[in-house]
Design an enzyme around this catalytic site. Structure first.
Site, PDB file in Angstrom:
ATOM      1  CG  PHE A 148     -11.062  -6.630  -6.373  1.00 32.69           C
ATOM      2  CD1 PHE A 148     -12.111  -7.547  -6.362  1.00 32.69           C
ATOM      3  CD2 PHE A 148     -10.410  -6.373  -7.578  1.00 32.69           C
ATOM      4  CE1 PHE A 148     -12.490  -8.206  -7.530  1.00 32.69           C
ATOM      5  CE2 PHE A 148     -10.790  -7.020  -8.745  1.00 32.69           C
ATOM      6  CZ  PHE A 148     -11.826  -7.942  -8.728  1.00 32.69           C
TER       7      PHE A 148
ATOM      8  NE  ARG B 199      -2.719  -1.654   3.459  1.00 34.50           N
ATOM      9  CZ  ARG B 199      -3.220  -2.864   3.763  1.00 34.50           C
ATOM     10  NH1 ARG B 199      -4.021  -3.477   2.908  1.00 34.50           N
ATOM     11  NH2 ARG B 199      -2.934  -3.451   4.885  1.00 34.50           N
TER      12      ARG B 199
ATOM     13  CG  ASP C 124      -5.545  -6.658  -3.268  1.00 33.92           C
ATOM     14  OD1 ASP C 124      -5.060  -7.764  -3.573  1.00 33.92           O
ATOM     15  OD2 ASP C 124      -5.618  -6.247  -2.093  1.00 33.92           O
TER      16      ASP C 124
ATOM     17  CG  ASP D 269     -15.146  -4.761  -1.855  1.00 34.72           C
ATOM     18  OD1 ASP D 269     -13.917  -4.956  -1.840  1.00 34.72           O
ATOM     19  OD2 ASP D 269     -15.973  -5.637  -1.504  1.00 34.72           O
ATOM     20  CB  SER D 270     -18.989  -7.230  -4.676  1.00 32.09           C
ATOM     21  OG  SER D 270     -18.090  -8.122  -4.041  1.00 32.09           O
TER      22      SER D 270
ATOM     23  CB  CYS E 178      -3.729 -13.347  -2.793  1.00 34.19           C
ATOM     24  SG  CYS E 178      -5.502 -13.458  -2.981  1.00 34.19           S
TER      25      CYS E 178
ATOM     26  CB  ALA F 150     -14.183  -5.784  -9.652  1.00 37.14           C
TER      27      ALA F 150
HETATM   28  N1  SAH Z   1      -7.254  -4.340  -1.279  1.00 35.11           N
HETATM   29  C1  SAH Z   1      -7.866  -4.728  -0.028  1.00 35.11           C
HETATM   30  C2  SAH Z   1      -8.089  -6.214   0.066  1.00 35.11           C
HETATM   31  C3  SAH Z   1      -8.936  -6.792  -1.026  1.00 35.11           C
HETATM   32  S1  SAH Z   1      -9.602  -8.352  -0.637  1.00 35.11           S
HETATM   33  C4  SAH Z   1      -7.014  -4.216   1.131  1.00 35.11           C
HETATM   34  O1  SAH Z   1      -5.877  -3.760   0.906  1.00 35.11           O
HETATM   35  O2  SAH Z   1      -7.470  -4.267   2.274  1.00 35.11           O
HETATM   36  C5  SAH Z   1     -10.684  -8.636  -1.957  1.00 35.11           C
HETATM   37  C6  SAH Z   1     -11.954  -7.810  -1.940  1.00 35.11           C
HETATM   38  O3  SAH Z   1     -12.660  -8.092  -3.150  1.00 35.11           O
HETATM   39  C7  SAH Z   1     -12.937  -8.121  -0.835  1.00 35.11           C
HETATM   40  O4  SAH Z   1     -13.229  -6.931  -0.145  1.00 35.11           O
HETATM   41  C8  SAH Z   1     -14.210  -8.634  -1.534  1.00 35.11           C
HETATM   42  O5  SAH Z   1     -15.403  -8.142  -0.933  1.00 35.11           O
HETATM   43  C9  SAH Z   1     -14.048  -8.049  -2.893  1.00 35.11           C
HETATM   44  N2  SAH Z   1     -14.674  -8.756  -4.009  1.00 35.11           N
HETATM   45  C10 SAH Z   1     -14.716 -10.088  -4.233  1.00 35.11           C
HETATM   46  N3  SAH Z   1     -15.287 -10.339  -5.415  1.00 35.11           N
HETATM   47  C11 SAH Z   1     -15.606  -9.137  -5.960  1.00 35.11           C
HETATM   48  C12 SAH Z   1     -16.204  -8.726  -7.187  1.00 35.11           C
HETATM   49  N4  SAH Z   1     -16.570  -9.629  -8.109  1.00 35.11           N
HETATM   50  N5  SAH Z   1     -16.360  -7.425  -7.417  1.00 35.11           N
HETATM   51  C13 SAH Z   1     -15.978  -6.498  -6.501  1.00 35.11           C
HETATM   52  N6  SAH Z   1     -15.408  -6.837  -5.329  1.00 35.11           N
HETATM   53  C14 SAH Z   1     -15.216  -8.134  -5.059  1.00 35.11           C
END
Ligand code: SAH
Length: 402
Positions: free
Chosen positions: A234, A218, A306, A256-257, A346, A286
């Site tokens: 995300f 970050r 992410d 985010d979803s 990840c 996303a």
């Molecule tokens: N970047 C964040 C961590 C991301 S974790 C940080 O630094 O804290 C992945 C995230 O993707 C989660 O919050 C989850 O709710 C979201 N997510 C999962 N599938 C998704 C989708 N199809 N569209 C949007 N968000 C999604």
């Protein structure tokens, strides 16, 4: 070679199947086992010997699981008793205390499973609120010792258990959640990371509450954000967005979803000192959001991708690779010429080389050229154990998009 006398039951390997155990890989698969003597129950300590009878290692058996033995020590004199578990916890805690990269943070992963010699144990510390996650029968055997050790060594105000990982089912271990020690926090817990404040929900949040593994990334990505329009896809609780704003981003869009995640995202942005950064929150898928950007020709200076883990096993690599490619294709399209795409995976089964190829294909398909300016990995409290390369799971590329 003489078999060493031992009070533990003995697992003997098939001929020629001792290489990974000698290489100190902490997982022994059932297919390598020739025989099991001494009638161990699942959860018992066993000695592992080569076909010749030579003593190799000691661990805990689970005949219900494909990973039949979780190896714990390669020292014949080390017994697996309460002192053993206590020592492993103390060593993990000590390593974090001495880690210069963790100076000034009060939220860190204290125990990272096999990398800390504790297969199936995750412990995250959110400013004194510990979250314990157990995902193997071996670790479950030690739960009360682990808890005692943590209480003694850290003096937390609470320890919450969140043993609900999907891998539990492969171990035939029942999920378990709840308060193990102390008092439940009344609401989200506040942590400090690189001088920035965040609210974390260790009970209801995703995983154990916060993505600590991205801490340093970050900060790295934020350096490109001064004066930038940033798209944080995300976003979860907007951690990348908070860093970007602190580094002078002009605007941040968090996508985010999860409604819950975005609620905390708003709280987190509001926790920071006032800034001129315009922030918004988009509850959206996303892929849909990025396709709409593409359709409308909307672009940003910095785009962060992410996503959650797309591949959980080797069988899922191909499908996941397609999903990463699709995502990155629209990610490139949403990035202005001269801008930055910070893209992550990840999925442990997709290694850095494959990930780079996927991102390359995405660039080609979106008709863009890009340069890799930084390669990123997981933070130091999620160390990669050399004898267990699977512990390296997070990779990221910061690309300058031409
Ligand atoms: N970047 C964040 C961590 C991301 S974790 C940080 O630094 O804290 C992945 C995230 O993707 C989660 O919050 C989850 O709710 C979201 N997510 C999962 N599938 C998704 C989708 N199809 N569209 C949007 N968000 C999604």
């Amino acid at each position: 070679m003489q078999r060493t006398p031992s009070s533990y039951p003995i697992v003997t390997l098939k001929s020629g199947r001792d290489k990974s155990v000698r290489g100190r890989h902490p997982r022994l698969f059932s297919g390598s086992i020739k025989s099991i003597d001494g009638r161990p129950k699942d959860g018992d300590v066993v000695d592992v010997c080569a076909n010749s009878g030579e003593w190799l290692a000691r661990g805990i058996i689970n005949q219900q699981a494909q990973i039949a033995v979780r190896l714990l020590t390669w020292d014949e004199h080390e017994r697996i008793d309460e002192a053993f578990w206590y020592k492993r916890v103390a060593q993990a805690v000590e390593r974090r205390a001495r880690d210069p990269l963790l100076a000034g943070v009060n939220a860190r992963r204290l125990i990272f499973g096999e990398s800390d010699g504790l297969p199936g144990v995750i412990v995250d510390d959110y400013a004194g609120c510990l979250v314990l996650q157990i995902s193997t029968l071996a670790a479950l055997q030690a739960k009360s010792v682990l808890l005692d050790a943590l209480v003694q060594l850290i003096a937390p105000y609470c320890v919450l258990e969140r043993s609900d990982d999907e891998r539990l089912k492969y171990e035939r271990v029942t999920p378990s959640r709840g308060l193990l020690y102390g008092e439940l926090p009344s609401g989200p817990v506040e942590i400090v990371e690189h001088g920035l404040r965040f609210k974390v929900d260790p009970q209801g949040g995703q995983k154990t509450g916060f993505y600590l593994d991205q801490r340093d990334n970050r900060a790295r990505v934020a350096r490109y954000c001064a004066g930038a329009e940033v798209l944080n896809v995300f976003s979860y609780t907007a951690a990348f967005g908070v860093y970007a704003a602190a580094r002078g981003a002009r605007s941040v869009v968090n996508v985010d979803s999860s409604q819950e995640a975005l609620r905390l995202a708003e709280l987190n942005m509001a926790l920071q000192p006032p800034s001129a950064c315009a922030t918004c929150y988009e509850l959206a898928d996303a892929f849909d959001f990025l396709r709409t950007c593409y359709g409308q020709g909307r672009q940003y200076d910095v785009v962060i991708l992410d996503p959650p883990k797309f591949a959980h096993s080797p069988a899922q690599i191909e499908r996941a690779a397609r999903a990463y490619k699709d995502l990155n294709r629209v990610g490139f399209s949403a990035t202005r010429a001269g801008g930055i795409l910070a893209t992550f995976s990840c999925s442990g089964v997709i290694d850095a080389a494959l990930f780079q190829k996927i991102v390359f294909s995405a660039a080609i398909e979106s008709g863009r050229d890009a340069q890799v300016v930084e390669r990123l990995t997981q933070a130091s409290d999620h160390p990669v154990l050399l004898s267990f390369p699977e512990s390296e799971y997070l990779k990221g590329l910061i690309c300058r998009v031409l």
